[in-house]
Design a protein around this motif. Structure first.
Motif, mmCIF file in Angstrom:
data_model
loop_
_atom_site.group_PDB
_atom_site.id
_atom_site.type_symbol
_atom_site.label_atom_id
_atom_site.label_comp_id
_atom_site.label_asym_id
_atom_site.label_seq_id
_atom_site.Cartn_x
_atom_site.Cartn_y
_atom_site.Cartn_z
ATOM 1 N N LEU B 27 0.831 -1.209 0.000
ATOM 2 C CA LEU B 27 0.000 0.000 0.000
ATOM 3 C C LEU B 27 0.869 1.263 0.000
ATOM 4 N N ILE B 28 1.947 1.229 0.780
ATOM 5 C CA ILE B 28 2.805 2.422 0.870
ATOM 6 C C ILE B 28 3.527 2.671 -0.458
ATOM 7 N N PHE B 29 4.236 1.618 -0.941
ATOM 8 C CA PHE B 29 5.057 1.832 -2.148
ATOM 9 C C PHE B 29 4.259 1.722 -3.452
ATOM 10 N N GLY B 30 3.092 1.115 -3.383
ATOM 11 C CA GLY B 30 2.308 0.957 -4.605
ATOM 12 C C GLY B 30 1.275 2.044 -4.821
ATOM 13 N N LEU B 31 0.756 2.608 -3.732
ATOM 14 C CA LEU B 31 -0.319 3.599 -3.886
ATOM 15 C C LEU B 31 0.028 4.967 -3.284
ATOM 16 N N LEU B 32 0.366 4.968 -2.002
ATOM 17 C CA LEU B 32 0.587 6.252 -1.331
ATOM 18 C C LEU B 32 1.787 7.009 -1.911
ATOM 19 N N PHE B 33 2.861 6.284 -2.137
ATOM 20 C CA PHE B 33 4.100 6.904 -2.617
ATOM 21 C C PHE B 33 3.899 7.580 -3.976
ATOM 22 N N PRO B 34 3.371 6.865 -4.991
ATOM 23 C CA PRO B 34 3.182 7.540 -6.278
ATOM 24 C C PRO B 34 2.165 8.676 -6.192
ATOM 25 N N THR B 64 2.857 0.566 -9.062
ATOM 26 C CA THR B 64 2.002 -0.553 -8.639
ATOM 27 C C THR B 64 2.596 -1.901 -9.108
ATOM 28 N N ALA B 65 3.213 -1.884 -10.281
ATOM 29 C CA ALA B 65 3.775 -3.141 -10.807
ATOM 30 C C ALA B 65 4.954 -3.636 -9.986
ATOM 31 N N THR B 66 5.690 -2.715 -9.391
ATOM 32 C CA THR B 66 6.872 -3.134 -8.617
ATOM 33 C C THR B 66 6.566 -3.228 -7.119
ATOM 34 N N TYR B 106 -2.778 -6.867 -10.250
ATOM 35 C CA TYR B 106 -2.945 -5.771 -9.286
ATOM 36 C C TYR B 106 -2.597 -4.441 -9.963
ATOM 37 N N SER B 107 -1.447 -4.431 -10.625
ATOM 38 C CA SER B 107 -0.987 -3.203 -11.286
ATOM 39 C C SER B 107 -1.934 -2.807 -12.422
ATOM 40 N N PHE B 108 -2.287 -3.785 -13.231
ATOM 41 C CA PHE B 108 -3.152 -3.493 -14.386
ATOM 42 C C PHE B 108 -4.521 -2.984 -13.925
ATOM 43 N N GLY B 109 -5.042 -3.602 -12.866
ATOM 44 C CA GLY B 109 -6.349 -3.202 -12.337
ATOM 45 C C GLY B 109 -6.343 -1.759 -11.883
ATOM 46 N N ILE B 110 -5.394 -1.417 -11.021
ATOM 47 C CA ILE B 110 -5.351 -0.048 -10.467
ATOM 48 C C ILE B 110 -5.025 0.965 -11.573
ATOM 49 N N LEU B 141 1.764 -4.275 -20.504
ATOM 50 C CA LEU B 141 3.163 -4.686 -20.641
ATOM 51 C C LEU B 141 4.001 -4.158 -19.479
ATOM 52 N N MET B 142 3.731 -2.914 -19.057
ATOM 53 C CA MET B 142 4.472 -2.362 -17.920
ATOM 54 C C MET B 142 4.149 -3.131 -16.637
ATOM 55 N N ALA B 143 2.890 -3.586 -16.508
ATOM 56 C CA ALA B 143 2.501 -4.373 -15.331
ATOM 57 C C ALA B 143 3.335 -5.658 -15.266
ATOM 58 N N LEU B 144 3.505 -6.295 -16.406
ATOM 59 C CA LEU B 144 4.310 -7.523 -16.467
ATOM 60 C C LEU B 144 5.781 -7.212 -16.205
#
Lengths: 386, 266
Positions: B27-34, B64-66, B106-110, B141-144
């Motif tokens: 949650l921190i590095f995938g959503l809040l940070f960006p 989100t992908a990473t 997860y990345s593709f969805g968000i 592709l970026m999600a992958l």
């Protein structure tokens, strides 16, 4: 070999005919004992046991050879972590339907041996693991289905519910949804976990988690069960459940490999015990034989009035190598207590030493085991035997 | 056989999805940070809507992908559930695919939702169906690719997520700054452009620029090709590196060595 027959008379007649028709050869001078029987579910079950499990029995006639192979055959297992030999040239066989215990202190190589057998660690070029005569490296996916593994610490997903864990496990073992539901319900009932079906695993107590582990291990109905310290840290009630289940598995003719620190527990459930130390198997006996070898030891415990000088300590150590000292209290493991009491008396008199108390107690198996491991069990057992 | 193998991969992905998307570090590095990075980038600056859309889509999909893939293996090593998987009839390839799939979904969805919102606000009427499709292909592709980068970092046989998050952030930020999110490739010097080509994110931002306002240097088709090559390369590297490091995750000796190091440091 377990044979189930509708009635014992038919069986005896059939056996006699078979003996006439086939020539039975038992290799390597193995003694075979026949019979041992009891009734289960209205059927008479005969046990045909072979004393030396390392030997295979072949029934031979001109066109047919039936060979009974062990459930697990391990040849020259080796594993190194850096410079440390965790498992060093370990070989053994486990007969189908038997319970074999691996005992040893921490770091003896028990868990690494299990990880090699179950394919978690890759085998070295000289090592071989055979499951029902099939090489593990040739068909690992197929053979891994033969194992049900119960770990020491629960490795079920803590954030999933009991049911979700069972479903996940069933799916990766290739069971259909219907099979998972049917078997899971039976297992949850058997292990008294019905009330916890929808509870998250992290909310379960250690005993309940261990029961869940048993459910997960049994879900795909494996013929071999591997239990790694299954009773460590459990309350007596859970220990009893796990122990009874192990004995129940034996009645179901499952092959069981169990690692434990607990000598008494191993004695209760195992048909055979392997003792490991420093990555090697240093004893491979039935519990009865192992007990015969190490049980006669006693422990002399006494408290000195004064401390020993360095010279006195050295002398006492040379007289009793299996001596342990805690402040003024000294414990000596002895296989010949009366002779050793005389020896101790002479030593005390010669050095003008007084003691405050003295007791001779029969060593527990655990104490003897610890002493033997400390003094390299191989030599220890031989000494005790001598 | 293939059907059963695929079912295992989907089951593993489902499990990863349920268990790990709610983890704190994700949650921190995938959503809040960006989110806060975007705010600090946009607020008080006169940035064109096109530039904002490109920045938001690239940053969201990259972060989100990473976020998910690097945390799974350390957590499962610590909780010993990875050992359970290895003792089961599951291959290393299936375990890795399960992680990539969960992370990519997860990345593709968000990213898809955020992209849709911003396209609706700014540009949807001006973009053709093919352009929208190209944007979503880029996000996929970026999600992958991001999942593979995260997975590669988690090949370090550690059972601590913090160890992996430090490394992933050390790699993520240079890739982000070199990725043409803040400064377009066309505005950079020759050396700067060459340096930017190292970051896989460059090809997503270039793809988006080509689609949104036709200001890219690299043609969209070539960007897609390069992203696919990155994915193929990272897939192969991931498999071989994880095959090499995986046994170390179960080694009590190496775990205890790590523990000793930590005790000494304390």
């Amino acid at each position: 070999m377990l044979q189930t027959m509708p009635n014992h008379i038919v069986h005896i007649i059939a056996f006699m005919i078979c003996c006439r028709l086939f020539s039975i050869e038992i290799f390597h001078e193995t003694k075979a004992t026949f019979f041992n029987c009891h009734f289960t579910k209205g059927k008479l079950i005969y046990y045909f046991s072979i004393d030396n499990i390392n030997t295979s029995l072949s029934v031979v006639n001109s066109n047919m050879t039936i060979t009974i192979n062990p459930a697990i055959k391990v040849i020259n297992l080796q594993k190194k972590f850096g410079n440390i030999k965790a498992v060093d040239d370990v070989s053994f066989e486990i007969e189908e339907g038997s319970i074999v215990g691996i005992l040893g202190p921490n770091g003896a190589g028990k868990t690494t041996t299990i990880r090699l057998i179950t394919g978690i660690f890759q085998l070295g070029s000289s090592s071989q693991v055979q499951i029902f005569s099939n090489d593990l490296t040739n068909s690992p996916k197929l053979l891994k289905k033969k194992f049900g593994i119960v770990p020491e610490i629960s490795n079920a997903y803590s954030d999933l519910t009991v049911w979700q864990n069972l479903r996940f496990s069933g799916t990766i073992y290739g069971l259909s949804n219907k099979e998972i539901t049917t078997r899971a319900e039976i297992l949850l009932k058997r292990f008294e976990l019905q009330d916890k079906t929808h509870a998250k695993t992290k909310t379960l107590s250690k005993g309940l988690k261990q029961r869940l582990n048993l459910c997960l291990a049994l879900l795909h109905e494996p013929p071999i069960l591997i239990l790694d310290e299954p009773m460590t840290g459990l309350d007596p009630f859970s220990v009893n459940i796990v122990r009874n289940q192990i004995l129940e598995f034996k009645r179901e003719n499952k092959t069981i490999l169990i690692t434990t620190h607990n000598m008494q527990e191993a004695e209760r459930v195992c048909d055979r015990i392997l003792i490991m130390n420093k990555g090697k198997i240093i004893a491979d006996e039935t519990p009865e034989l192992l007990l015969k070898k190490i049980k006669p030891a006693s422990t002399m415990v006494f408290t000195l009035k004064n401390d020993l000088s360095y010279e006195q300590n050295t002398e006492l150590n040379s007289l009793f190598p299996l001596m342990e000292q805690k402040a003024y209290q000294i414990s000596i493991v002895s296989n010949t207590p009366f002779k050793d009491i005389m020896k101790l008396g002479d030593f005390l008199e010669k050095n003008k030493l007084s003691i405050l108390d003295f007791k001779l107690q029969e060593s527990t198996l655990e104490e003897v085991f610890i002493h033997l491991i400390k003094n390299d069990i191989k030599g220890g057992i031989n000494n005790v035997q001598a | 056989m293939f059907k059963h193998d695929l079912k295992i991969v989907l089951t593993l992905a489902q499990k990863n999805f349920i268990l790990y998307i709610k983890k704190g570090s994700v949650l921190i590095f995938g959503l809040l940070f960006p989110f806060f990075m975007l705010i600090s980038w946009i607020l008080g600056r006169s940035i064109s809507p096109d530039q904002i859309i490109i920045g938001i889509i690239s940053m969201t999909s990259f972060f989100t992908a990473t976020a998910v893939s690097p945390v799974i293996l350390p957590i499962e090593t610590r909780e010993k559930s990875l050992e359970r998987l290895f003792a089961a009839p599951v291959s290393l390839m299936q375990i890795l695919l399960g992680i990539i799939l969960a992370s990519a979904l997860y990345s593709f969805g968000i990213s898809s939702i955020i992209t849709l919102i911003f396209l609706l606000i700014y540009r949807i009427l001006a973009l053709s169906f093919i352009s929208v499709l190209a944007i979503y292909l880029g996000i996929f592709l970026m999600a992958l690719l991001g999942s593979l980068i995260g997975l590669l970092i988690s090949a370090k046989p550690s059972d601590q997520t913090s160890d992996i998050m430090v490394i992933i952030n050390l790699i993520k930020f240079p890739l982000l700054f070199l990725g043409g999110v803040f400064i377009p490739l066309s505005n950079l010097s020759t050396y700067g452009s060459i340096l930017n080509l190292v970051s896989p994110l460059t090809y997503l931002t270039e793809l988006l620029r080509g689609v949104v306002n036709k200001s890219s240097i690299i043609p969209p088709g070539f960007n897609i090709l390069i992203l696919c090559i990155w994915i193929a390369l990272l897939s192969i590297i991931n498999y071989y590196i994880h095959k090499r490091t995986m046994p170390k995750r179960f080694s009590e000796v190496s775990n205890s060595k790590n523990m000793m190091k930590k005790v000494k440091l304390k």
